[in-house]
Design a protein around this motif. Structure first.
Motif, PDB file in Angstrom:
ATOM      1  N   VAL A 119       0.847  -1.192   0.000  1.00 50.81           N
ATOM      2  CA  VAL A 119       0.000   0.000   0.000  1.00 50.81           C
ATOM      3  C   VAL A 119       0.881   1.240   0.000  1.00 50.81           C
ATOM      4  N   LEU A 120       0.512   2.224  -0.824  1.00 53.33           N
ATOM      5  CA  LEU A 120       1.229   3.501  -0.895  1.00 53.33           C
ATOM      6  C   LEU A 120       0.250   4.599  -0.469  1.00 53.33           C
ATOM      7  N   VAL A 121       0.512   5.235   0.675  1.00 56.54           N
ATOM      8  CA  VAL A 121      -0.321   6.346   1.137  1.00 56.54           C
ATOM      9  C   VAL A 121       0.418   7.629   0.793  1.00 56.54           C
ATOM     10  N   ASP A 122      -0.063   8.366  -0.194  1.00 51.85           N
ATOM     11  CA  ASP A 122       0.635   9.581  -0.628  1.00 51.85           C
ATOM     12  C   ASP A 122      -0.020  10.795   0.038  1.00 51.85           C
ATOM     13  N   VAL A 123       0.472  11.108   1.244  1.00 51.71           N
ATOM     14  CA  VAL A 123      -0.093  12.240   1.992  1.00 51.71           C
ATOM     15  C   VAL A 123       0.210  13.548   1.275  1.00 51.71           C
ATOM     16  N   ALA A 124       1.312  13.586   0.553  1.00 55.32           N
ATOM     17  CA  ALA A 124       1.713  14.817  -0.146  1.00 55.32           C
ATOM     18  C   ALA A 124       0.884  15.073  -1.403  1.00 55.32           C
ATOM     19  N   VAL A 125      -0.205  14.344  -1.569  1.00 53.31           N
ATOM     20  CA  VAL A 125      -1.061  14.494  -2.760  1.00 53.31           C
ATOM     21  C   VAL A 125      -1.530  15.932  -2.944  1.00 53.31           C
ATOM     22  N   ASP A 126      -1.682  16.676  -1.809  1.00 52.67           N
ATOM     23  CA  ASP A 126      -2.162  18.062  -1.947  1.00 52.67           C
ATOM     24  C   ASP A 126      -1.128  18.957  -2.635  1.00 52.67           C
ATOM     25  N   GLN A 127       0.120  18.494  -2.732  1.00 51.29           N
ATOM     26  CA  GLN A 127       1.146  19.234  -3.486  1.00 51.29           C
ATOM     27  C   GLN A 127       1.497  18.463  -4.760  1.00 51.29           C
ATOM     28  N   GLY A 128       0.610  17.587  -5.201  1.00 53.87           N
ATOM     29  CA  GLY A 128       0.830  16.833  -6.427  1.00 53.87           C
ATOM     30  C   GLY A 128       1.290  15.406  -6.205  1.00 53.87           C
ATOM     31  N   GLY A 129       1.756  15.112  -4.962  1.00 57.62           N
ATOM     32  CA  GLY A 129       2.128  13.735  -4.639  1.00 57.62           C
ATOM     33  C   GLY A 129       3.571  13.409  -4.975  1.00 57.62           C
ATOM     34  N   CYS A 130       4.129  12.414  -4.246  1.00 59.60           N
ATOM     35  CA  CYS A 130       5.532  12.007  -4.450  1.00 59.60           C
ATOM     36  C   CYS A 130       5.632  10.839  -5.420  1.00 59.60           C
ATOM     37  N   ALA A 131       4.513  10.230  -5.781  1.00 61.68           N
ATOM     38  CA  ALA A 131       4.562   9.121  -6.735  1.00 61.68           C
ATOM     39  C   ALA A 131       4.009   9.615  -8.072  1.00 61.68           C
ATOM     40  N   GLU A 132       4.665   9.174  -9.141  1.00 65.16           N
ATOM     41  CA  GLU A 132       4.233   9.581 -10.481  1.00 65.16           C
ATOM     42  C   GLU A 132       2.800   9.124 -10.745  1.00 65.16           C
ATOM     43  N   THR A 133       2.387   8.038 -10.099  1.00 65.40           N
ATOM     44  CA  THR A 133       1.088   7.436 -10.367  1.00 65.40           C
ATOM     45  C   THR A 133      -0.027   7.997  -9.480  1.00 65.40           C
ATOM     46  N   THR A 134       0.306   8.962  -8.641  1.00 61.78           N
ATOM     47  CA  THR A 134      -0.688   9.535  -7.719  1.00 61.78           C
ATOM     48  C   THR A 134      -1.695  10.432  -8.432  1.00 61.78           C
ATOM     49  N   HIS A 135      -2.959  10.314  -8.057  1.00 63.09           N
ATOM     50  CA  HIS A 135      -3.926  11.369  -8.368  1.00 63.09           C
ATOM     51  C   HIS A 135      -4.855  11.494  -7.166  1.00 63.09           C
ATOM     52  N   PRO A 136      -5.421  12.701  -6.929  1.00 64.24           N
ATOM     53  CA  PRO A 136      -6.198  12.895  -5.705  1.00 64.24           C
ATOM     54  C   PRO A 136      -7.438  12.002  -5.661  1.00 64.24           C
ATOM     55  N   THR A 137      -7.736  11.477  -4.475  1.00 66.26           N
ATOM     56  CA  THR A 137      -8.965  10.696  -4.282  1.00 66.26           C
ATOM     57  C   THR A 137      -9.757  11.310  -3.122  1.00 66.26           C
ATOM     58  N   THR A 138     -10.955  10.767  -2.881  1.00 66.25           N
ATOM     59  CA  THR A 138     -11.830  11.316  -1.841  1.00 66.25           C
ATOM     60  C   THR A 138     -12.145  10.240  -0.804  1.00 66.25           C
ATOM     61  N   HIS A 139     -12.708  10.664   0.319  1.00 64.14           N
ATOM     62  CA  HIS A 139     -13.077   9.688   1.358  1.00 64.14           C
ATOM     63  C   HIS A 139     -14.138   8.713   0.838  1.00 64.14           C
ATOM     64  N   ASP A 140     -14.936   9.163  -0.136  1.00 61.61           N
ATOM     65  CA  ASP A 140     -15.969   8.283  -0.693  1.00 61.61           C
ATOM     66  C   ASP A 140     -15.358   7.176  -1.551  1.00 61.61           C
ATOM     67  N   ASP A 141     -14.229   7.450  -2.175  1.00 63.29           N
ATOM     68  CA  ASP A 141     -13.617   6.507  -3.118  1.00 63.29           C
ATOM     69  C   ASP A 141     -12.091   6.659  -2.982  1.00 63.29           C
ATOM     70  N   PRO A 142     -11.536   6.164  -1.861  1.00 62.34           N
ATOM     71  CA  PRO A 142     -10.181   6.582  -1.476  1.00 62.34           C
ATOM     72  C   PRO A 142      -9.025   5.895  -2.193  1.00 62.34           C
ATOM     73  N   ILE A 143      -9.240   4.707  -2.764  1.00 61.07           N
ATOM     74  CA  ILE A 143      -8.083   3.958  -3.276  1.00 61.07           C
ATOM     75  C   ILE A 143      -8.218   3.601  -4.759  1.00 61.07           C
ATOM     76  N   PHE A 144      -7.071   3.354  -5.379  1.00 62.23           N
ATOM     77  CA  PHE A 144      -7.020   2.763  -6.725  1.00 62.23           C
ATOM     78  C   PHE A 144      -5.726   1.960  -6.785  1.00 62.23           C
ATOM     79  N   THR A 145      -5.655   1.031  -7.722  1.00 64.40           N
ATOM     80  CA  THR A 145      -4.488   0.149  -7.788  1.00 64.40           C
ATOM     81  C   THR A 145      -3.772   0.330  -9.123  1.00 64.40           C
ATOM     82  N   VAL A 146      -2.446   0.494  -9.055  1.00 60.54           N
ATOM     83  CA  VAL A 146      -1.626   0.575 -10.269  1.00 60.54           C
ATOM     84  C   VAL A 146      -0.515  -0.459 -10.131  1.00 60.54           C
ATOM     85  N   ASP A 147      -0.357  -1.304 -11.124  1.00 62.42           N
ATOM     86  CA  ASP A 147       0.687  -2.332 -11.123  1.00 62.42           C
ATOM     87  C   ASP A 147       0.720  -3.117  -9.812  1.00 62.42           C
TER      88      ASP A 147
END
Ligand code: NAD
Length: 363
Positions: A263-291
């Motif tokens: 699991v990768l929790v990208d807390v820095a998402v509000d500044q664009g995130g530290c992972a290239e694969t990050t995009h913002p999510t919401t509490h209603d739909d918080p996760i997605f899976t890449v590779d």
């Protein structure tokens, strides 16, 4: 002064600007506090508690906006609230104006005295009204990460603490600032193996001192990051370059070295995130899976724990709110240059350099 508190109407926002305890600080100091009926319910504060603290309840938000000399909120007003703005009214809340041209223009047009929590500077150079939210997001990152490691969510099915006879989970934290240190505290508390990477050696030395023999610290280089995340069950991204986009420390191809179901929790998402694969999510739909890696990238993590977040936020904002109510913006800022740094709009002018530069406004 008349102080106003309304129900936050931004989607999924349950926090409230003042707790009943904070209301009583204002009323004891001789101020009048108007609270919209039901404003605190999302954070677990009843109307009766506000009345006992000396507040007067109103039906709807309009009478509060119309009478208050200072509005104390949590989130920036949304367009349906712009019509309430009045010249000279103090608006004390998170604003994030650099990314919000329409709100900035509305505040300037209405000559609101807008004081933003996020730009107030403490005497030690810290950002005192942002820190509590980083503390909460850091602690939540481990709680949420542990949950999404469960098999039903697509995680690896790993219990971070292990059990007698079974190894502990590995937690890797990129960035050992406020978010990182709080994530570290929770992960150590759960009994996980914890590695923290930072480019600030003094920060690593500090963490090594407060968690002796409980964590591994590593200088943050691409090689150390890649080797660490290959062993990780949970990665927390908590890097900040102030005023800039987060650096992409985890590239798409790096996910291939990670364990399936990590699991990768990208807390820095509000500044664009530290992972290239990050995009913002919401509490209603918080996760997605890449590779095969489960990404949790919620942009307002503290919103999930509205009661704790409200109490922590108000602890930080109350002294400033009381100073503004007591002395007005001008005199309170003369006495505290850090509060002056919080003033983003004043008398129709943008008074925050960062906002002015971002929006191409005169400063
Ligand atoms: P901070 O300034 O306290 O810590 C950031 C750390 O990152 C510093 O110790 C810095 O030395 C380190 N760093 C910089 N470059 C690095 C690199 N290349 N490798 C490793 N470490 C590096 O910031 P913070 O308060 O901990 O905030 C971290 C991030 O979390 C920010 O983007 C903040 O906006 C975000 N945040 C998000 C939420 C949310 O709900 N998603 C809530 C609060 C904060």
């Amino acid at each position: 002064m008349v102080i106003g508190v309304v129900k936050e109407i931004k989607n999924r926002e349950f926090r409230v600007g003042l707790t009943p305890g904070a209301v009583s600080s204002f009323t004891r100091a001789g101020h009048r506090v108007l609270v919209e009926r039901g404003a605190g319910l999302g954070a677990g504060f009843s109307d009766e508690e506000y009345v006992q603290a000396g507040a007067e309840l109103t039906d709807g938000a309009a009478p509060v906006w119309a009478q208050a000399g200072m509005m104390v909120k949590v989130k920036e007003p949304i367009p349906s609230e712009y019509g309430y703005f009045r010249p000279g009214q103090i608006l004390f809340t998170y604003l994030h104006l650099a990314a919000d041209q329409p709100l900035t223009q509305a505040l300037l047009d209405a000559q609101v005295k807008a004081v933003a929590y996020e730009t107030i500077v403490g005497r030690d150079g810290s950002l005192p009204c942002l820190a509590p939210m980083s503390e909460i997001a850091g602690r939540m990152s481990i709680q949420e990460g542990a949950k999404y490691l469960e098999k039903t969510y697509g995680g690896r099915g790993v219990l971070l603490s292990g059990v007698p006879g079974v190894e502990r989970g590995n937690v890797v934290i990129l960035g050992g600032g406020t978010v990182g240190a709080n994530a570290c505290k929770m992960a150590v508390g759960l009994g996980a193996n914890v590695t923290v990477l930072d480019v600030n050696l003094a920060r690593l030395a500090y963490l090594d001192d407060i968690f002796p023999r409980q964590i591994t610290t590593l200088f943050s280089t691409p090689d150390n990051i890649r080797r660490s995340i290959a062993q990780a069950d949970l990665v927390v991204c908590a890097v900040l370059l102030p005023g800039r986009a987060a650096p992409k420390l985890i590239r798409r191809e790096d996910l291939a070295v990670m364990k399936p179901g990590a699991v990768l929790v990208d807390v820095a998402v509000d500044q664009g995130g530290c992972a290239e694969t990050t995009h913002p999510t919401t509490h209603d739909d918080p996760i997605f899976t890449v590779d095969g890696v489960v990404h949790y990238c919620v942009a307002n993590i503290p919103g999930a724990v509205a009661r704790t977040s409200t109490l922590a936020l108000v602890n930080a904002t109350l002294p400033y709110g009381l100073a503004l109510a007591e002395r007005g913006v001008e005199e309170a800022c003369r006495a505290d240059a850090g509060l002056l740094a919080g003033v983003n709009c004043y008398a129709g002018r943008c008074t925050c350099r960062g906002v002015a530069e971002a929006l191409n406004l005169p400063y």
